[in-house]
Enzyme design. Structure first.
Site, PDB file in Angstrom:
ATOM      1  N   ALA A 131       0.919  -1.198   0.134  1.00  0.00           N
ATOM      2  CA  ALA A 131       0.024   0.144  -0.028  1.00  0.00           C
ATOM      3  C   ALA A 131       0.816   1.200  -0.027  1.00  0.00           C
ATOM      4  O   ALA A 131       1.955   1.166   0.686  1.00  0.00           O
ATOM      5  CB  ALA A 131      -0.814  -0.058   1.187  1.00  0.00           C
ATOM      6  N   ALA A 132       0.430   2.262  -0.611  1.00  0.00           N
ATOM      7  CA  ALA A 132       1.008   3.546  -0.497  1.00  0.00           C
ATOM      8  C   ALA A 132       0.241   4.625  -0.299  1.00  0.00           C
ATOM      9  O   ALA A 132      -0.909   4.948  -0.624  1.00  0.00           O
ATOM     10  CB  ALA A 132       1.552   3.786  -1.997  1.00  0.00           C
ATOM     11  N   ALA A 133       0.740   5.551   0.831  1.00  0.00           N
ATOM     12  CA  ALA A 133      -0.254   6.912   1.303  1.00  0.00           C
ATOM     13  C   ALA A 133       0.647   8.011   1.202  1.00  0.00           C
ATOM     14  O   ALA A 133       1.744   7.746   0.842  1.00  0.00           O
ATOM     15  CB  ALA A 133      -0.898   6.442   2.758  1.00  0.00           C
ATOM     16  N   LEU A 135       1.653   9.649   3.776  1.00  0.00           N
ATOM     17  CA  LEU A 135       3.069   9.591   4.489  1.00  0.00           C
ATOM     18  C   LEU A 135       4.077   8.732   4.314  1.00  0.00           C
ATOM     19  O   LEU A 135       5.297   8.886   4.394  1.00  0.00           O
ATOM     20  CB  LEU A 135       2.707   9.472   5.914  1.00  0.00           C
ATOM     21  CG  LEU A 135       1.699  10.876   6.788  1.00  0.00           C
ATOM     22  CD1 LEU A 135       1.763  10.522   7.920  1.00  0.00           C
ATOM     23  CD2 LEU A 135       2.309  12.057   6.302  1.00  0.00           C
ATOM     24  N   VAL A 138       4.129   0.711   2.475  1.00  0.00           N
ATOM     25  CA  VAL A 138       4.374  -0.337   3.184  1.00  0.00           C
ATOM     26  C   VAL A 138       4.881  -1.690   2.459  1.00  0.00           C
ATOM     27  O   VAL A 138       4.160  -2.011   1.188  1.00  0.00           O
ATOM     28  CB  VAL A 138       2.992  -0.900   4.012  1.00  0.00           C
ATOM     29  CG1 VAL A 138       3.367  -2.370   4.683  1.00  0.00           C
ATOM     30  CG2 VAL A 138       2.566   0.214   5.007  1.00  0.00           C
ATOM     31  N   ASP A 287      -8.784   6.493  13.137  1.00  0.00           N
ATOM     32  CA  ASP A 287      -8.825   6.419  11.661  1.00  0.00           C
ATOM     33  C   ASP A 287      -9.509   5.021  11.095  1.00  0.00           C
ATOM     34  O   ASP A 287      -8.770   4.403  10.359  1.00  0.00           O
ATOM     35  CB  ASP A 287      -7.254   6.517  11.139  1.00  0.00           C
ATOM     36  CG  ASP A 287      -7.398   7.007   9.530  1.00  0.00           C
ATOM     37  OD1 ASP A 287      -8.406   7.188   9.195  1.00  0.00           O
ATOM     38  OD2 ASP A 287      -6.118   6.983   9.125  1.00  0.00           O
TER      39      ASP A 287
END
Length: 559
Positions: A131-133, A135, A138, A287
């Site tokens: 996953a990429a967000a 901040l 992963v 969250d």
């Protein structure tokens, strides 16, 4: 040496211009939408709501384009229905910080910088992120011990950009605070400072590691709730290492059914776990979007991402018990008093409209038989209640209601008989005691209330005698409040002024046109100059009338 400094200054300037352009565009949109004459066919509540939805989507897109700090800002503002309209809050609540991943080479460089020789413990690091967000991203990895883990790696040069964006946010907040209308009743500077504190703390993954460990400790004895353990020796300020716990996304209903898992049971488990976090521990996941929740093959619920956690103080939890008792008794006056005591409603205001709105909430959302989407309805009423009113809802409570609404929606999608209120009963009963620690406290509270009633009853003859004596002496005055009539009278006066100014503006426009067509068109400037102060006064009246219309609409909903 001067060239790099100049380039940095240019980049900072361009970044500031980009942010201020978005802010000014938003201000223009807000001003334009407040004008009744900008709505073709007339300004109705439906047209206003439709335009608000369009603006909220535009704002969401802008925040995504502005990057990490503003994505997080949008998520924080989605928990502030006291400063944003309902449509904006709902749209920002769906803001997910999914952004393109950075390169695997950059991830390896950062790992080496942060871990040094400890990188040798990692023997197999996937080059494709899970996953990429905004901040971090992963990556799955294997350790020499055979332990399967995930590594949360912060984006390169993120903190420098964060601090620049946060500095500009402070400037924007200061401008909004000085505005005579937008700054009234809202602490924009305080909100900006709180955002700065939360966002900078979220950049430190050591804090998130502590949160994850504490959250996991809460559920060690519950096999149905799973929280990944922290690998402390491979966690730093910009790298977080956790156990790898794969699962099915909590809202992937087809996958849940294919795996033989009852989604209704998952929703019930999730709602129960959140109520337990709120009532028993006071420390909860803040969250709660579906990307941070998964279901294990055996039906256990898995929590991910512990950057945003909420904490309820003991005093607030005790106050919540009093609020629940007042809500259960349908005592709107007592509930408003508790809200004021908790600091959620300002003192020194007319609480009559607030009490009426609370009664509407009791009638619509808390009247048996409870509807399937009781939390969704209650949230909507709450957002309508607090916007533009002297409320200060704790951010933590908004996140809790949003989480419960998520599980409520999953359960409702497959089980029409799913009832969140039935799940909540055993968790709310402890709160209905004075301290939430035992059943005897409820009797103590009842005894206290009986004593208070007795004291008031004993003092009643004396108070009646004093009132009669004051009446005989002519000292007793009867004050009649005509708030509604006064407001309507002021509005009629404002409408008459606006009508007169409209006629005057039309006359000056006709005079300017006639003089412009004459042999001396220069004289057309005179009526145009005279129209400027009249037009300015007309605009101020339109703003005032728009504000009074919103208040009338709110009052009509509360009746």
């Amino acid at each position: 040496m001067a060239c790099p400094s100049l380039l940095v200054a240019i980049r900072r300037g361009l970044r500031a211009l980009r942010i201020w352009r978005a802010v000014l565009t938003l201000i223009i949109f807000v001003w334009w939408d407040a004008r009744h004459w900008t709505y073709p066919g007339g300004c109705t509540s439906e047209r206003r709501q439709a335009r608000q939805t369009i603006r909220a989507r535009w704002l969401t897109t802008e925040l995504l384009q502005l990057g990490s700090a503003f994505i997080k800002l949008g998520q924080l503002l989605s928990a502030r229905p006291d400063v944003l309209p309902v449509q904006w809050v709902s749209e920002l609540a769906d803001l997910q910080d999914k952004v393109p991943a950075f390169s695997f080479e950059q991830a390896q460089i950062l790992l080496e910088q942060e871990l040094g020789d400890r990188c040798a413990e990692i023997i197999d690091l996937d080059d494709q992120p899970l996953a990429a967000a905004s901040l971090a991203q992963v990556h799955r990895a294997s350790l020499r011990s055979g332990r399967q883990v995930v590594l949360k790696i912060q984006r390169p040069r993120l903190e420098r950009l964060f601090r620049l964006d946060l500095q500009i946010m402070q400037q924007v907040a200061a401008v909004l605070q000085r505005h005579p209308k937008w700054g009234r009743g809202r602490d924009w500077v305080g909100i900006a400072q709180e955002c700065r504190r939360v966002l900078l703390r979220e950049l430190d993954f050591r804090v998130e590691a502590q949160y994850a460990a504490r959250f996991r400790q809460q559920f060690l004895d519950d096999s149905r709730i799973r929280v990944p353990a922290v690998v402390w020796e491979l966690s730093t300020r910009r790298v977080l290492c956790l156990d790898y716990l794969p699962g099915i996304k909590v809202n992937d209903l087809d996958a849940l059914l294919k795996a033989g898992i009852d989604p209704s049971a998952v929703a019930e488990l999730g709602a129960a776990s959140y109520l337990q976090q709120l009532v028993r521990f006071g420390f909860f996941h803040a969250d709660p979007h579906p990307g941070n929740l998964a279901v294990a093959p055996d039906g256990a619920l898995i929590y991910y991402d512990f950057g945003m956690m909420g904490l309820l103080s003991d005093s607030l939890r005790r106050r919540l018990g009093s609020m629940i008792r007042a809500a259960a008794a349908r005592d709107a006056a007592a509930l408003v008093e508790e809200l004021q005591a908790a600091g959620l409603i300002a003192y020194g205001i007319d609480v009559g409209p607030v009490r009426r709105l609370v009664r509407v909430m009791f009638q619509d959302a808390l009247t048996p038989p409870f509807s399937a989407n009781v939390i969704e309805k209650l949230s909507g009423d709450l957002y309508e209640l607090v916007y533009g009113q002297p409320f200060r809802l704790p951010v933590e409570l908004i996140f809790v209601m949003r989480a419960l609404s998520t599980f409520e929606g999953v359960g409702r999608s497959l089980d029409s008989g799913f009832s969140l209120m039935a799940i909540a009963k055993p968790y709310l009963l402890p709160l209905m005691t004075s301290s939430g620690s035992g059943p005897n406290d409820l009797f103590n509270e009842l005894g206290r209330q009986v004593g208070a009633i007795g004291s008031r009853a004993a003092a009643l003859p004396r108070r009646l005698d004093e009132s009669l004596e004051r009446l005989e002496q002519g000292d007793l005055q009867l004050q009649i409040r005509m708030g509604e009539s006064d407001r309507q009278l002021r509005r009629m006066i404002s409408v008459q002024k606006a009508l007169g100014q409209s006629v005057l503006l039309g006359s000056l426009g006709i005079a300017a046109a006639l003089l412009g067509a004459s042999s001396r068109p220069i004289w057309a400037v005179l009526p145009l100059v005279a129209a400027l102060p009249v037009g300015f006064g007309w605009f101020k009246l339109q703003i005032k009338l728009g504000r009074e219309s919103r208040m009338d609409h709110l009052s009509s909903q509360s009746r």
